[in-house]
Design a protein around this motif. Structure first.
Motif, PDB file in Angstrom:
ATOM      1  N   ARG A  35       0.832  -1.210   0.000  1.00  0.00           N
ATOM      2  CA  ARG A  35       0.000   0.000   0.000  1.00  0.00           C
ATOM      3  C   ARG A  35       0.867   1.261   0.000  1.00  0.00           C
ATOM      4  O   ARG A  35       0.598   2.209  -0.735  1.00  0.00           O
ATOM      5  N   GLU A  36       1.893   1.252   0.830  1.00  0.00           N
ATOM      6  CA  GLU A  36       2.750   2.431   0.987  1.00  0.00           C
ATOM      7  C   GLU A  36       3.537   2.752  -0.279  1.00  0.00           C
ATOM      8  O   GLU A  36       3.688   3.916  -0.645  1.00  0.00           O
ATOM      9  N   ASP A  37       4.041   1.715  -0.961  1.00  0.00           N
ATOM     10  CA  ASP A  37       4.905   1.920  -2.122  1.00  0.00           C
ATOM     11  C   ASP A  37       4.185   1.798  -3.462  1.00  0.00           C
ATOM     12  O   ASP A  37       4.800   1.934  -4.516  1.00  0.00           O
ATOM     13  N   GLY A  38       2.880   1.501  -3.456  1.00  0.00           N
ATOM     14  CA  GLY A  38       2.103   1.455  -4.691  1.00  0.00           C
ATOM     15  C   GLY A  38       2.202   0.154  -5.460  1.00  0.00           C
ATOM     16  O   GLY A  38       2.032   0.137  -6.679  1.00  0.00           O
ATOM     17  N   HIS A  39       2.468  -0.949  -4.763  1.00  0.00           N
ATOM     18  CA  HIS A  39       2.520  -2.258  -5.408  1.00  0.00           C
ATOM     19  C   HIS A  39       1.188  -2.975  -5.194  1.00  0.00           C
ATOM     20  O   HIS A  39       0.411  -2.615  -4.308  1.00  0.00           O
ATOM     21  N   LEU A  40       0.943  -4.008  -5.999  1.00  0.00           N
ATOM     22  CA  LEU A  40      -0.283  -4.783  -5.884  1.00  0.00           C
ATOM     23  C   LEU A  40       0.029  -6.115  -5.215  1.00  0.00           C
ATOM     24  O   LEU A  40       0.870  -6.873  -5.703  1.00  0.00           O
ATOM     25  N   LEU A  41      -0.628  -6.395  -4.107  1.00  0.00           N
ATOM     26  CA  LEU A  41      -0.508  -7.700  -3.459  1.00  0.00           C
ATOM     27  C   LEU A  41      -1.482  -8.630  -4.176  1.00  0.00           C
ATOM     28  O   LEU A  41      -2.694  -8.558  -3.987  1.00  0.00           O
ATOM     29  N   VAL A  42      -0.951  -9.461  -5.037  1.00  0.00           N
ATOM     30  CA  VAL A  42      -1.764 -10.324  -5.892  1.00  0.00           C
ATOM     31  C   VAL A  42      -2.347 -11.488  -5.096  1.00  0.00           C
ATOM     32  O   VAL A  42      -3.515 -11.839  -5.250  1.00  0.00           O
ATOM     33  N   LYS A  43      -1.510 -12.082  -4.232  1.00  0.00           N
ATOM     34  CA  LYS A  43      -1.954 -13.253  -3.485  1.00  0.00           C
ATOM     35  C   LYS A  43      -1.177 -13.355  -2.188  1.00  0.00           C
ATOM     36  O   LYS A  43      -0.002 -13.011  -2.131  1.00  0.00           O
ATOM     37  N   GLN A  44      -1.846 -13.842  -1.173  1.00  0.00           N
ATOM     38  CA  GLN A  44      -1.237 -14.061   0.133  1.00  0.00           C
ATOM     39  C   GLN A  44      -1.807 -15.360   0.678  1.00  0.00           C
ATOM     40  O   GLN A  44      -3.023 -15.533   0.713  1.00  0.00           O
ATOM     41  N   ASP A  45      -0.935 -16.287   1.062  1.00  0.00           N
ATOM     42  CA  ASP A  45      -1.448 -17.514   1.650  1.00  0.00           C
ATOM     43  C   ASP A  45      -0.445 -18.146   2.604  1.00  0.00           C
ATOM     44  O   ASP A  45       0.748 -17.893   2.527  1.00  0.00           O
ATOM     45  N   ALA A  46      -0.984 -18.946   3.513  1.00  0.00           N
ATOM     46  CA  ALA A  46      -0.158 -19.721   4.435  1.00  0.00           C
ATOM     47  C   ALA A  46       0.249 -20.998   3.718  1.00  0.00           C
ATOM     48  O   ALA A  46      -0.530 -21.562   2.943  1.00  0.00           O
ATOM     49  N   LEU A  47       1.457 -21.462   3.967  1.00  0.00           N
ATOM     50  CA  LEU A  47       1.926 -22.698   3.348  1.00  0.00           C
ATOM     51  C   LEU A  47       1.486 -23.872   4.221  1.00  0.00           C
ATOM     52  O   LEU A  47       1.952 -24.019   5.353  1.00  0.00           O
ATOM     53  N   PRO A  48       0.578 -24.691   3.723  1.00  0.00           N
ATOM     54  CA  PRO A  48      -0.008 -25.752   4.557  1.00  0.00           C
ATOM     55  C   PRO A  48       0.992 -26.808   5.013  1.00  0.00           C
ATOM     56  O   PRO A  48       0.841 -27.380   6.082  1.00  0.00           O
ATOM     57  N   ASP A  49       2.014 -27.076   4.219  1.00  0.00           N
ATOM     58  CA  ASP A  49       2.988 -28.111   4.571  1.00  0.00           C
ATOM     59  C   ASP A  49       4.106 -27.590   5.465  1.00  0.00           C
ATOM     60  O   ASP A  49       4.944 -28.367   5.923  1.00  0.00           O
ATOM     61  N   THR A  50       4.151 -26.269   5.671  1.00  0.00           N
ATOM     62  CA  THR A  50       5.210 -25.657   6.475  1.00  0.00           C
ATOM     63  C   THR A  50       4.563 -24.677   7.459  1.00  0.00           C
ATOM     64  O   THR A  50       4.409 -23.504   7.148  1.00  0.00           O
ATOM     65  N   PRO A  51       4.197 -25.156   8.620  1.00  0.00           N
ATOM     66  CA  PRO A  51       3.544 -24.280   9.607  1.00  0.00           C
ATOM     67  C   PRO A  51       4.369 -23.036   9.916  1.00  0.00           C
ATOM     68  O   PRO A  51       5.590 -23.100  10.044  1.00  0.00           O
ATOM     69  N   GLY A  52       3.671 -21.917   9.983  1.00  0.00           N
ATOM     70  CA  GLY A  52       4.331 -20.656  10.312  1.00  0.00           C
ATOM     71  C   GLY A  52       4.908 -19.915   9.123  1.00  0.00           C
ATOM     72  O   GLY A  52       5.405 -18.807   9.273  1.00  0.00           O
ATOM     73  N   GLN A  53       4.850 -20.512   7.935  1.00  0.00           N
ATOM     74  CA  GLN A  53       5.367 -19.815   6.759  1.00  0.00           C
ATOM     75  C   GLN A  53       4.226 -19.288   5.901  1.00  0.00           C
ATOM     76  O   GLN A  53       3.165 -19.900   5.811  1.00  0.00           O
ATOM     77  N   HIS A  54       4.479 -18.135   5.281  1.00  0.00           N
ATOM     78  CA  HIS A  54       3.505 -17.501   4.395  1.00  0.00           C
ATOM     79  C   HIS A  54       4.181 -17.159   3.074  1.00  0.00           C
ATOM     80  O   HIS A  54       5.389 -16.929   3.026  1.00  0.00           O
ATOM     81  N   ARG A  55       3.370 -17.109   2.029  1.00  0.00           N
ATOM     82  CA  ARG A  55       3.868 -16.741   0.705  1.00  0.00           C
ATOM     83  C   ARG A  55       3.040 -15.560   0.203  1.00  0.00           C
ATOM     84  O   ARG A  55       1.821 -15.516   0.367  1.00  0.00           O
ATOM     85  N   PHE A  56       3.722 -14.616  -0.434  1.00  0.00           N
ATOM     86  CA  PHE A  56       3.106 -13.418  -0.989  1.00  0.00           C
ATOM     87  C   PHE A  56       3.523 -13.293  -2.435  1.00  0.00           C
ATOM     88  O   PHE A  56       4.689 -13.512  -2.770  1.00  0.00           O
ATOM     89  N   LEU A  57       2.594 -12.944  -3.295  1.00  0.00           N
ATOM     90  CA  LEU A  57       2.889 -12.653  -4.693  1.00  0.00           C
ATOM     91  C   LEU A  57       2.594 -11.173  -4.894  1.00  0.00           C
ATOM     92  O   LEU A  57       1.471 -10.715  -4.649  1.00  0.00           O
ATOM     93  N   ILE A  58       3.620 -10.446  -5.322  1.00  0.00           N
ATOM     94  CA  ILE A  58       3.531  -8.986  -5.432  1.00  0.00           C
ATOM     95  C   ILE A  58       3.850  -8.554  -6.855  1.00  0.00           C
ATOM     96  O   ILE A  58       4.818  -9.019  -7.453  1.00  0.00           O
TER      97      ILE A  58
END
Length: 61
Positions: free
Chosen positions: A34-57
């Motif tokens: 939001r601050e830098d004007g990018h688009l967060l396309v996707k955000q999800d938790a990695l089901p096979d790796t607890p505590g990890q998240h993936r973001f597509l920007i």
């Protein structure tokens, strides 16, 4: 932040995938987009790796 530095090197419209185990990333990455004007396309938790998240920007122009 590493993500901000990586985005600087990309052309507008480029996609970057970020995987992190930082629990604050679910707040920090959307805020960065939001601050830098990018688009967060996707955000999800990695089901096979607890505590990890993936973001597509998509870099803004």
């Amino acid at each position: 932040m590493k993500t901000r530095r990586r985005l600087k090197d990309l052309s507008p419209g480029a996609l970057i995938a970020v995987t992190t185990s930082d629990p604050l990333a679910i707040i920090d990455i959307p805020h960065l987009c939001r601050e830098d004007g990018h688009l967060l396309v996707k955000q999800d938790a990695l089901p096979d790796t607890p505590g990890q998240h993936r973001f597509l920007i998509r870099k803004g122009g």
